[in-house]
Design a protein around this motif. Structure first.
Motif, PDB file in Angstrom:
ATOM      1  N   THR A  49     -57.365-119.200  14.460  1.00  0.00           N
ATOM      2  CA  THR A  49     -56.689-119.217  15.760  1.00  0.00           C
ATOM      3  C   THR A  49     -56.688-117.832  16.392  1.00  0.00           C
ATOM      4  O   THR A  49     -57.163-116.869  15.789  1.00  0.00           O
ATOM      5  N   ASP A  50     -56.180-117.764  17.623  1.00  0.00           N
ATOM      6  CA  ASP A  50     -55.953-116.486  18.311  1.00  0.00           C
ATOM      7  C   ASP A  50     -54.469-116.383  18.660  1.00  0.00           C
ATOM      8  O   ASP A  50     -53.854-117.387  19.033  1.00  0.00           O
ATOM      9  N   PHE A  51     -53.956-115.160  18.558  1.00  0.00           N
ATOM     10  CA  PHE A  51     -52.580-114.885  19.006  1.00  0.00           C
ATOM     11  C   PHE A  51     -52.585-113.710  19.966  1.00  0.00           C
ATOM     12  O   PHE A  51     -53.363-112.760  19.803  1.00  0.00           O
ATOM     13  N   ILE A  52     -51.671-113.762  20.922  1.00  0.00           N
ATOM     14  CA  ILE A  52     -51.384-112.593  21.762  1.00  0.00           C
ATOM     15  C   ILE A  52     -49.928-112.221  21.518  1.00  0.00           C
ATOM     16  O   ILE A  52     -49.056-113.095  21.603  1.00  0.00           O
ATOM     17  N   VAL A  53     -49.677-110.965  21.172  1.00  0.00           N
ATOM     18  CA  VAL A  53     -48.279-110.527  21.048  1.00  0.00           C
ATOM     19  C   VAL A  53     -47.922-109.649  22.233  1.00  0.00           C
ATOM     20  O   VAL A  53     -48.781-108.980  22.813  1.00  0.00           O
ATOM     21  N   THR A  63     -52.159-117.680  32.126  1.00  0.00           N
ATOM     22  CA  THR A  63     -51.754-116.602  33.051  1.00  0.00           C
ATOM     23  C   THR A  63     -52.165-115.209  32.590  1.00  0.00           C
ATOM     24  O   THR A  63     -52.017-114.241  33.321  1.00  0.00           O
ATOM     25  N   PHE A  64     -52.675-115.085  31.338  1.00  0.00           N
ATOM     26  CA  PHE A  64     -53.119-113.768  30.852  1.00  0.00           C
ATOM     27  C   PHE A  64     -54.616-113.567  31.019  1.00  0.00           C
ATOM     28  O   PHE A  64     -55.125-112.470  30.807  1.00  0.00           O
ATOM     29  N   CYS A  65     -55.365-114.605  31.384  1.00  0.00           N
ATOM     30  CA  CYS A  65     -56.813-114.630  31.107  1.00  0.00           C
ATOM     31  C   CYS A  65     -57.694-114.482  32.346  1.00  0.00           C
ATOM     32  O   CYS A  65     -57.446-115.106  33.379  1.00  0.00           O
ATOM     33  N   VAL A  66     -58.750-113.675  32.211  1.00  0.00           N
ATOM     34  CA  VAL A  66     -59.676-113.436  33.325  1.00  0.00           C
ATOM     35  C   VAL A  66     -60.816-114.465  33.388  1.00  0.00           C
ATOM     36  O   VAL A  66     -61.537-114.522  34.386  1.00  0.00           O
ATOM     37  N   HIS A 107     -64.813-108.638  29.612  1.00  0.00           N
ATOM     38  CA  HIS A 107     -63.721-108.162  30.467  1.00  0.00           C
ATOM     39  C   HIS A 107     -62.370-108.643  29.966  1.00  0.00           C
ATOM     40  O   HIS A 107     -61.353-108.487  30.631  1.00  0.00           O
ATOM     41  N   ILE A 108     -62.361-109.238  28.770  1.00  0.00           N
ATOM     42  CA  ILE A 108     -61.165-109.994  28.368  1.00  0.00           C
ATOM     43  C   ILE A 108     -59.951-109.089  28.172  1.00  0.00           C
ATOM     44  O   ILE A 108     -58.860-109.449  28.562  1.00  0.00           O
ATOM     45  N   ARG A 109     -60.183-107.924  27.564  1.00  0.00           N
ATOM     46  CA  ARG A 109     -59.091-106.955  27.410  1.00  0.00           C
ATOM     47  C   ARG A 109     -59.532-105.619  27.992  1.00  0.00           C
ATOM     48  O   ARG A 109     -60.724-105.347  28.081  1.00  0.00           O
ATOM     49  N   GLU A 110     -58.544-104.800  28.332  1.00  0.00           N
ATOM     50  CA  GLU A 110     -58.844-103.562  29.034  1.00  0.00           C
ATOM     51  C   GLU A 110     -59.810-102.680  28.248  1.00  0.00           C
ATOM     52  O   GLU A 110     -60.746-102.118  28.787  1.00  0.00           O
ATOM     53  N   LEU A 137     -59.006-122.814  16.790  1.00  0.00           N
ATOM     54  CA  LEU A 137     -58.168-123.468  17.800  1.00  0.00           C
ATOM     55  C   LEU A 137     -57.054-122.500  18.228  1.00  0.00           C
ATOM     56  O   LEU A 137     -55.985-122.450  17.618  1.00  0.00           O
ATOM     57  N   PRO A 138     -57.329-121.722  19.283  1.00  0.00           N
ATOM     58  CA  PRO A 138     -56.346-120.708  19.685  1.00  0.00           C
ATOM     59  C   PRO A 138     -55.010-121.329  20.095  1.00  0.00           C
ATOM     60  O   PRO A 138     -54.980-122.299  20.853  1.00  0.00           O
ATOM     61  N   VAL A 139     -53.926-120.751  19.580  1.00  0.00           N
ATOM     62  CA  VAL A 139     -52.586-121.228  19.942  1.00  0.00           C
ATOM     63  C   VAL A 139     -51.860-120.187  20.790  1.00  0.00           C
ATOM     64  O   VAL A 139     -51.026-120.527  21.596  1.00  0.00           O
ATOM     65  N   GLN A 140     -52.179-118.917  20.594  1.00  0.00           N
ATOM     66  CA  GLN A 140     -51.680-117.761  21.383  1.00  0.00           C
ATOM     67  C   GLN A 140     -50.246-117.358  21.069  1.00  0.00           C
ATOM     68  O   GLN A 140     -49.929-116.178  21.020  1.00  0.00           O
ATOM     69  N   SER A 141     -49.341-118.331  20.888  1.00  0.00           N
ATOM     70  CA  SER A 141     -47.936-117.997  20.594  1.00  0.00           C
ATOM     71  C   SER A 141     -47.288-119.179  19.901  1.00  0.00           C
ATOM     72  O   SER A 141     -47.740-120.319  20.045  1.00  0.00           O
ATOM     73  N   SER A 179     -55.843-111.536  16.397  1.00  0.00           N
ATOM     74  CA  SER A 179     -54.589-111.308  17.116  1.00  0.00           C
ATOM     75  C   SER A 179     -54.708-110.021  17.922  1.00  0.00           C
ATOM     76  O   SER A 179     -55.354-109.063  17.494  1.00  0.00           O
ATOM     77  N   PHE A 180     -54.103-110.074  19.085  1.00  0.00           N
ATOM     78  CA  PHE A 180     -54.275-108.987  20.061  1.00  0.00           C
ATOM     79  C   PHE A 180     -52.940-108.628  20.694  1.00  0.00           C
ATOM     80  O   PHE A 180     -52.076-109.488  20.852  1.00  0.00           O
ATOM     81  N   LYS A 181     -52.838-107.361  21.095  1.00  0.00           N
ATOM     82  CA  LYS A 181     -51.723-106.972  21.956  1.00  0.00           C
ATOM     83  C   LYS A 181     -52.052-107.470  23.358  1.00  0.00           C
ATOM     84  O   LYS A 181     -53.206-107.356  23.796  1.00  0.00           O
ATOM     85  N   TYR A 182     -51.056-107.972  24.043  1.00  0.00           N
ATOM     86  CA  TYR A 182     -51.275-108.401  25.422  1.00  0.00           C
ATOM     87  C   TYR A 182     -51.833-107.236  26.244  1.00  0.00           C
ATOM     88  O   TYR A 182     -51.331-106.118  26.170  1.00  0.00           O
ATOM     89  N   SER A 183     -52.885-107.521  27.000  1.00  0.00           N
ATOM     90  CA  SER A 183     -53.515-106.516  27.841  1.00  0.00           C
ATOM     91  C   SER A 183     -53.422-107.024  29.286  1.00  0.00           C
ATOM     92  O   SER A 183     -53.881-108.123  29.599  1.00  0.00           O
ATOM     93  N   ARG A 184     -52.798-106.216  30.100  1.00  0.00           N
ATOM     94  CA  ARG A 184     -52.509-106.628  31.477  1.00  0.00           C
ATOM     95  C   ARG A 184     -53.788-106.602  32.300  1.00  0.00           C
ATOM     96  O   ARG A 184     -54.380-105.533  32.466  1.00  0.00           O
ATOM     97  N   ARG A 185     -54.242-107.752  32.766  1.00  0.00           N
ATOM     98  CA  ARG A 185     -55.519-107.813  33.469  1.00  0.00           C
ATOM     99  C   ARG A 185     -55.316-107.981  34.968  1.00  0.00           C
ATOM    100  O   ARG A 185     -54.630-108.921  35.403  1.00  0.00           O
ATOM    101  N   PRO A 186     -55.936-107.094  35.771  1.00  0.00           N
ATOM    102  CA  PRO A 186     -55.796-107.205  37.225  1.00  0.00           C
ATOM    103  C   PRO A 186     -56.259-108.576  37.709  1.00  0.00           C
ATOM    104  O   PRO A 186     -57.240-109.119  37.186  1.00  0.00           O
TER     105      PRO A 186
HETATM  106  N1  5AD Z   1     -54.649-109.791  26.551  1.00  0.00           N
HETATM  107  C1  5AD Z   1     -54.789-109.941  25.205  1.00  0.00           C
HETATM  108  N2  5AD Z   1     -55.548-110.887  24.650  1.00  0.00           N
HETATM  109  C2  5AD Z   1     -56.213-111.724  25.476  1.00  0.00           C
HETATM  110  N3  5AD Z   1     -57.021-112.752  25.221  1.00  0.00           N
HETATM  111  C3  5AD Z   1     -57.438-113.261  26.400  1.00  0.00           C
HETATM  112  N4  5AD Z   1     -56.909-112.580  27.420  1.00  0.00           N
HETATM  113  C4  5AD Z   1     -56.126-111.616  26.876  1.00  0.00           C
HETATM  114  C5  5AD Z   1     -55.306-110.600  27.407  1.00  0.00           C
HETATM  115  N5  5AD Z   1     -55.149-110.443  28.716  1.00  0.00           N
HETATM  116  C6  5AD Z   1     -57.310-113.219  23.883  1.00  0.00           C
HETATM  117  C7  5AD Z   1     -56.816-114.656  23.693  1.00  0.00           C
HETATM  118  C8  5AD Z   1     -58.096-115.445  23.693  1.00  0.00           C
HETATM  119  C9  5AD Z   1     -59.057-114.442  23.086  1.00  0.00           C
HETATM  120  C10 5AD Z   1     -60.500-114.733  23.313  1.00  0.00           C
HETATM  121  O1  5AD Z   1     -58.708-113.217  23.676  1.00  0.00           O
HETATM  122  O2  5AD Z   1     -56.161-114.746  22.445  1.00  0.00           O
HETATM  123  O3  5AD Z   1     -58.004-116.638  22.947  1.00  0.00           O
END
Ligand code: 5AD
Ligand code: SF4
Length: 474
Positions: free
Chosen positions: A331-335, A185-188, A57-60, A291-295, A362-369
């Motif tokens: 690492t992981d990034f969210i843009v 705040t982005f994570c389910v 369920h992590i991204r849409e 080691l996820p840093v995200q930004s 790396s992922f585009k930010y996905s808005r999670r309800p």
């Molecule tokens: N949008 C985009 N990426 C996300 N991740 C977690 N939640 C979201 C989201 N809402 C990414 C983070 C996390 C990885 C497992 O998934 O980078 O470390």
């Protein structure tokens, strides 16, 4: 409930796994729960009587994929019913937990929805689904079609799941921790997997020994927040009432036969002294860390509620490289997190240049309800997200290729895991988790063999097996 088909064959289950390695582990455990009920594994949905989707369920996009797969399964089910056969459809994992009854409403062909904390109750759920199916077959109406279990039961599922059965190719996952209390705040995850929970040390060590007996030489310790591990110490322990991950890794390294240890996924806030030290003094702990840093922007890290800034992350990396200079960092990034400006994104690009990553997601930010990020002002346009992701991935791709190239010409131990795409080829992993393709017989699978790396690519390396093991037995 009958576990044989009308043609006398054993029933078969097909489990499709989406998402992270925790789900891979859970899918194996679910297969272990179903085996005593008579279920054999099916090669695909077409020859299965029971299809389980272990969802993410992590991204849409991850959850949308589940719904389109359910649409296809509904059609399969209808076709089979027309010829007097059946197909049981189970949705497990984080979409099941997050959406619960909504799934059955949206796709009434689903028989069971089961959350990640209730897998040990699958036998009862299947019996209940079968009972409902029998009522329906008898032509009676049934209020509420599907069976739902998304509770967080008081008992731990780990106390009720059977011991792990097979080990594939020498490598095994071991789930030691579940859930998360960090609430980025982005994570389910804190909502779907619940509060942080660590399995007791004695249970983890017992499972590790079983895995070694079943053929594992590599153990990957899993948890949504694995380095927040604080499991109840064994009764005989002189090291306090709970053990940290670093202490646990030292104990696992003492089990005869464990050649490689890995762990994932970690949070920068929980990289404590004992764990950093383990990277320097436990030879079996592989020189690789995700080691996820995200930004790279302090402002965005704050808005993400990460509890660490860019300097904190850099200090941890320096300390890790101080004890283990050849550590490969991933690492992981969210843009495009809400409010991310061009300057914030530049900070991310600078962090990448300064730190240097061997691999990254790396992922585009996905808005999670249901997450705080959903309602934040400053949501970033898709086109901006896409452009930033492309720029970031280009830089990360270059670094990954450079890292791979830096190993060309060296001989390294490779744990071979599976046949390659071409006949006569095997694929394995270096200590730094790069994939290596080499010519060699299938019997190398599950073994660690010295391999000379001959070519580096973006996502893999080519090599020649040079280990004595190979020469003697070939
Ligand atoms: N949008 C985009 N990426 C996300 N991740 C977690 N939640 C979201 C989201 N809402 C990414 C983070 C996390 C990885 C497992 O998934 O980078 O470390
Ligand atoms: Fe999600 Fe943050 Fe917990 Fe990781 S630490 S699982 S990103 S809430």
């Amino acid at each position: 409930m009958s576990n044989v088909r009308s043609d006398g064959q054993r029933k078969r289950v097909f489990i499709r796994t989406y998402g992270c390695q925790m789900n891979v582990y859970d899918s194996d455990r679910m297969a272990d729960v179903l085996r005593p009920l008579g279920y054999a594994l099916a090669a695909g949905p077409a020859d299965a009587d029971l299809v389980m989707l272990n969802t993410c369920h992590i991204r849409e996009r991850a959850s949308e994929k589940v719904y389109s797969e359910l649409g296809r399964l509904r059609d399969d089910k209808a076709e089979r019913r027309a010829v007097g056969r059946d197909l049981t459809i189970v949705v497990a994992g984080c979409v099941a937990q997050a959406e619960g009854e909504e799934i059955i409403k949206r796709q009434p062909a689903v028989d069971i929805v089961v959350g990640p904390q209730a897998y040990h109750r699958l036998p009862q759920l299947l019996a209940e689904a079968e009972r409902k199916a029998a009522i329906r077959r008898a032509g009676k109406r049934l209020p509420g079609a599907g069976v739902l279990d998304t509770e967080f039961p008081a008992e731990s599922k780990f106390d009720h799941l059977p011991a792990p059965q097979g080990v594939r190719a020498g490598s095994a996952f071991l789930s030691i921790q579940e859930g998360c209390d960090k609430f980025c705040t982005f994570c389910v995850v804190p909502y779907t997997r619940g509060a942080e929970y660590s399995r007791p040390v004695s249970a983890v060590l017992a499972e590790a020994r079983q895995l070694v007996q079943a053929g594992a030489i590599e153990i990957t310790l899993l948890g949504q927040n694995v380095n927040a591990y604080h499991g109840e110490a064994p009764a005989s322990s002189l090291d306090g009432s709970t053990w940290s991950l670093g202490r646990l890794i030292r104990a696992i390294a003492e089990i005869e036969g464990v050649a490689r240890i890995r762990y994932t996924t970690s949070h920068p806030r929980d990289m404590d002294d004992e764990l950093i030290a383990a990277h320097g003094n436990v030879p079996q702990l592989m020189p690789y860390l995700h080691l996820p840093v995200q930004s790279g922007s302090d402002r965005i890290l704050e808005a993400m509620n990460r509890g660490h800034g860019r300097d904190h992350f850099r200090r941890i990396v320096d300390r890790l490289r101080g004890v283990r200079p050849d550590l490969a960092l991933s690492t992981d990034f969210i843009v495009g997190f809400p409010g991310e400006s061009d300057a914030d994104f530049d900070d991310t690009m600078r962090l990448v240049s300064e730190v240097g990553f061997a691999s990254a997601f790396s992922f585009k930010y996905s808005r999670r309800p249901g997450t705080p990020g959903w309602a934040m002002p400053g949501q970033v346009a898709e086109t901006v997200k896409a452009a930033r992701l492309a720029a970031l991935q280009a830089l990360l791709g270059e670094q990954a290729r450079d890292f791979n190239m830096s190993k060309v010409g060296t001989s390294v131990p490779v744990l071979f895991a599976e046949p390659g795409r071409k006949p006569g080829q095997v694929v394995g992993k270096t200590p730094w988790l790069q994939s290596v393709y080499a010519d060699g017989p299938a019997r190398l699978i599950g073994r660690i063999v010295d391999t000379r790396l001959t070519e580096g690519h973006a996502n893999s390396l080519a090599g020649e097996v040079v280990g004595r093991d190979y020469e003697v037995a070939a």
